[in-house]
Scaffold this motif. Structure first.
Motif, mmCIF file in Angstrom:
data_model
loop_
_atom_site.group_PDB
_atom_site.id
_atom_site.type_symbol
_atom_site.label_atom_id
_atom_site.label_comp_id
_atom_site.label_asym_id
_atom_site.label_seq_id
_atom_site.Cartn_x
_atom_site.Cartn_y
_atom_site.Cartn_z
ATOM 1 N N SER A 1 13.419 -6.471 6.393
ATOM 2 C CA SER A 1 13.899 -6.056 5.078
ATOM 3 C C SER A 1 13.279 -4.716 4.687
ATOM 4 C CB SER A 1 13.554 -7.121 4.030
ATOM 5 O OG SER A 1 14.098 -8.370 4.386
ATOM 6 N N SER A 2 13.850 -4.131 3.649
ATOM 7 C CA SER A 2 13.344 -2.853 3.156
ATOM 8 C C SER A 2 12.033 -3.060 2.393
ATOM 9 C CB SER A 2 14.382 -2.210 2.239
ATOM 10 O OG SER A 2 13.860 -1.028 1.650
ATOM 11 N N VAL A 3 11.093 -2.100 2.565
ATOM 12 C CA VAL A 3 9.799 -2.147 1.876
ATOM 13 C C VAL A 3 9.629 -0.871 1.044
ATOM 14 C CG1 VAL A 3 8.670 -3.683 3.502
ATOM 15 C CG2 VAL A 3 8.676 -1.231 3.951
ATOM 16 N N SER A 4 10.708 -0.462 0.405
ATOM 17 C CA SER A 4 10.665 0.769 -0.390
ATOM 18 C C SER A 4 9.651 0.620 -1.524
ATOM 19 C CB SER A 4 12.051 1.062 -0.965
ATOM 20 O OG SER A 4 12.502 -0.033 -1.762
ATOM 21 N N GLY A 5 8.881 1.705 -1.745
ATOM 22 C CA GLY A 5 7.865 1.716 -2.796
ATOM 23 C C GLY A 5 6.505 1.242 -2.345
ATOM 24 N N LEU A 6 6.396 0.723 -1.096
ATOM 25 C CA LEU A 6 5.105 0.228 -0.606
ATOM 26 C C LEU A 6 4.403 1.352 0.141
ATOM 27 C CD1 LEU A 6 3.366 -2.376 -0.398
ATOM 28 C CD2 LEU A 6 4.399 -2.740 1.852
ATOM 29 N N ASN A 7 3.145 1.597 -0.205
ATOM 30 C CA ASN A 7 2.361 2.666 0.410
ATOM 31 C C ASN A 7 1.086 2.089 0.996
ATOM 32 O OD1 ASN A 7 4.218 4.667 -0.496
ATOM 33 N ND2 ASN A 7 3.258 4.603 -2.524
ATOM 34 N N LEU A 8 0.405 2.927 1.781
ATOM 35 C CA LEU A 8 -0.900 2.531 2.302
ATOM 36 C C LEU A 8 -1.875 2.322 1.146
ATOM 37 C CD1 LEU A 8 -1.235 4.912 5.387
ATOM 38 C CD2 LEU A 8 -0.721 2.465 5.397
ATOM 39 N N GLN A 9 -2.798 1.429 1.338
ATOM 40 C CA GLN A 9 -3.788 1.029 0.339
ATOM 41 C C GLN A 9 -3.150 0.351 -0.873
ATOM 42 O OE1 GLN A 9 -7.008 1.047 0.994
ATOM 43 N NE2 GLN A 9 -6.510 1.991 2.981
ATOM 44 N N ALA A 10 -1.879 -0.088 -0.712
ATOM 45 C CA ALA A 10 -1.262 -0.866 -1.788
ATOM 46 C C ALA A 10 -1.981 -2.200 -1.919
ATOM 47 C CB ALA A 10 0.214 -1.078 -1.498
ATOM 48 N N ALA A 11 -2.005 -2.724 -3.098
ATOM 49 C CA ALA A 11 -2.758 -3.948 -3.363
ATOM 50 C C ALA A 11 -2.056 -5.158 -2.740
ATOM 51 C CB ALA A 11 -2.914 -4.141 -4.868
ATOM 52 N N VAL A 12 -2.882 -6.120 -2.338
ATOM 53 C CA VAL A 12 -2.419 -7.428 -1.874
ATOM 54 C C VAL A 12 -2.987 -8.463 -2.834
ATOM 55 C CG1 VAL A 12 -2.412 -9.094 -0.009
ATOM 56 C CG2 VAL A 12 -2.320 -6.657 0.517
ATOM 57 N N ARG A 13 -2.122 -9.212 -3.500
ATOM 58 C CA ARG A 13 -2.551 -10.178 -4.503
ATOM 59 C C ARG A 13 -2.162 -11.588 -4.068
ATOM 60 N NH1 ARG A 13 -3.924 -7.466 -9.151
ATOM 61 N NH2 ARG A 13 -3.231 -5.280 -9.254
ATOM 62 N N TYR A 14 -3.089 -12.513 -4.308
ATOM 63 C CA TYR A 14 -2.832 -13.928 -4.050
ATOM 64 C C TYR A 14 -2.754 -14.642 -5.397
ATOM 65 C CZ TYR A 14 -3.251 -18.660 -2.201
ATOM 66 O OH TYR A 14 -3.022 -19.968 -1.883
ATOM 67 N N LYS A 15 -1.526 -15.078 -5.748
ATOM 68 C CA LYS A 15 -1.277 -15.710 -7.052
ATOM 69 C C LYS A 15 -1.766 -14.820 -8.202
ATOM 70 C CE LYS A 15 -1.375 -20.489 -5.381
ATOM 71 N NZ LYS A 15 0.049 -20.751 -5.615
ATOM 72 N N GLY A 16 -1.563 -13.496 -8.060
ATOM 73 C CA GLY A 16 -1.922 -12.542 -9.102
ATOM 74 C C GLY A 16 -3.309 -11.955 -8.982
ATOM 75 N N ILE A 17 -4.158 -12.471 -8.087
ATOM 76 C CA ILE A 17 -5.533 -11.972 -7.942
ATOM 77 C C ILE A 17 -5.577 -11.035 -6.739
ATOM 78 C CG2 ILE A 17 -7.942 -12.632 -7.548
ATOM 79 C CD1 ILE A 17 -7.275 -15.334 -8.782
ATOM 80 N N LYS A 18 -6.160 -9.856 -6.927
ATOM 81 C CA LYS A 18 -6.249 -8.907 -5.834
ATOM 82 C C LYS A 18 -7.255 -9.404 -4.803
ATOM 83 C CE LYS A 18 -7.078 -4.081 -4.652
ATOM 84 N NZ LYS A 18 -7.436 -2.721 -5.111
ATOM 85 N N THR B 1 5.488 1.232 -13.915
ATOM 86 C CA THR B 1 5.267 2.230 -12.871
ATOM 87 C C THR B 1 6.145 1.983 -11.649
ATOM 88 O OG1 THR B 1 3.454 0.918 -11.962
ATOM 89 C CG2 THR B 1 2.904 2.545 -13.650
ATOM 90 N N GLY B 2 6.439 0.736 -11.355
ATOM 91 C CA GLY B 2 7.274 0.430 -10.190
ATOM 92 C C GLY B 2 6.543 0.543 -8.875
ATOM 93 N N ILE B 3 5.194 0.548 -8.903
ATOM 94 C CA ILE B 3 4.420 0.603 -7.661
ATOM 95 C C ILE B 3 4.492 -0.751 -6.968
ATOM 96 C CG2 ILE B 3 2.137 0.962 -6.687
ATOM 97 C CD1 ILE B 3 1.517 2.785 -9.045
ATOM 98 N N ALA B 4 4.839 -0.749 -5.697
ATOM 99 C CA ALA B 4 5.006 -1.996 -4.944
ATOM 100 C C ALA B 4 3.668 -2.504 -4.445
ATOM 101 C CB ALA B 4 5.956 -1.771 -3.774
ATOM 102 N N PHE B 5 3.560 -3.815 -4.360
ATOM 103 C CA PHE B 5 2.385 -4.453 -3.777
ATOM 104 C C PHE B 5 2.835 -5.758 -3.119
ATOM 105 C CE2 PHE B 5 2.800 -6.185 -7.992
ATOM 106 C CZ PHE B 5 2.516 -7.525 -7.857
#
Length: 318
Positions: free
Chosen positions: A44-61, A104-108
């Motif tokens: 699938s497309s991952v538009s908006g995702l960049n390096l060092q983008a956050a990874v959250r588990y149930k909202g927690i980084k 902001t629309g920043i992907a994570f």
């Protein structure tokens, strides 16, 4: 000359101060937590995702995206590498989705597990070929996009069908169809009058059917009795003192009498017949040799040695 030496010293001091400040900032900002690498493979497309983008588990980084690259083995696939803190409860039931932050629309990367239990998913080593994989499900926007395309296709098909239904030629066909239904309804209204005589005969037919069923039941009872009689007759015939057993005994007796009495008598009779035939043969031979014996009888046999009238034969001179 002194002004230049002071300026050179000030420049060196400024450069040293900047380097020390940068080193100190890096030392303060370094991350001492050891993270566990995981891999996400998606088409699938991952538009908006960049390096060092956050990874959250149930909202927690819990980590960051460390690499985004294409899969060299499968064209069209994207490989995402994420590093997550060890305390994150990543299991085989965990899945990832692509989410976006507010305005902001920043992907994570959003991790979740649907409240399902599974075994702990851990990386065995840091080698990219051995990283555990977390499945990436379509995000809410992607699902809405796919469903919107399907809804648009269905809407277009529905519009085409409505246009086909509203074709100028279709009302004529529709009126003809309604006319046919009206005629069919009129004919169906005449059906009760036509089947009324048949319905009036149904009681008599039911009585005949009941009598037929009674006859069939009686026939079934008679057949059952006949079957019982046949079974009884079969048992009587097959019993130890039945006709078949007596007939077999009679045959055995006849066979024994033929073997013990008739055959010896036939053999004796055959021997006597042979003796009679020998006597007849001898008599016939005597008659052939001496036919006069019929008139004069048989000659007396010549006396033997020691009997009266015996004459010794004379030997011929030498």
């Amino acid at each position: 000359m002194e002004n230049r030496s002071h300026a050179l010293i000030a420049g060196f001091f400024t450069i040293a101060l900047v380097l020390l400040t940068s080193i100190f900032a890096i030392w303060l900002g370094r991350d001492k937590i050891q993270r566990i690498p995981y891999e996400i493979v998606t088409s699938s497309s991952v538009s908006g995702l960049n390096l060092q983008a956050a990874v959250r588990y149930k909202g927690i980084k819990v980590g960051n995206v460390t690499d985004i690259n294409f899969n060299p083995k499968v064209p069209g696939q994207i490989m995402l590498r994420i590093d997550i803190i060890p305390t994150t409860p990543i299991t085989t039931a965990t899945f990832a989705t692509l989410a976006y932050q507010g305005v902001t629309g920043i992907a994570f990367i959003q991790l979740d597990d649907d409240n399902q239990t599974g075994s702990i998913l851990l990386a065995k080593n840091v080698n990219d070929d051995a990283l555990p994989q977390i499945p990436l499900r379509p995000s809410l926007l992607q699902s809405l996009e796919q469903k919107s395309v399907a809804i648009l296709n269905q809407t277009q098909e529905l519009t085409q069908r409505i246009n086909h239904l509203l074709d100028p030629q279709n009302p004529t066909s529709l009126l003809a169809t309604i006319d046919h239904f009206s005629k069919a309804a009129d004919q169906w209204g005449a059906v009760p009058e036509q089947i009324a005589p048949s319905l009036s005969k149904l009681p008599a037919l039911m009585d005949q059917t009941q009598s037929t069923l009674k006859s069939v039941n009686n026939l079934s009872v008679d057949a059952g009795q006949f079957t019982q009689n046949l079974n009884q007759l079969s048992r009587q015939l097959q019993s130890s003192d039945g006709p078949i057993a007596r007939f077999n005994n009679a045959l055995d007796q006849i066979s024994n009498s033929v073997t013990t009495e008739t055959l010896p008598r036939i053999q004796t009779l055959t021997g006597e017949a042979r003796s009679s035939l020998r006597l007849i043969n001898r008599t016939t031979e005597n008659l052939n040799e001496r036919p006069q014996s019929i008139l004069f009888g048989n000659l007396a046999p010549a006396p033997g040695p020691g009997e009266a009238g015996f004459v010794a034969p004379v030997s011929a001179p030498q």
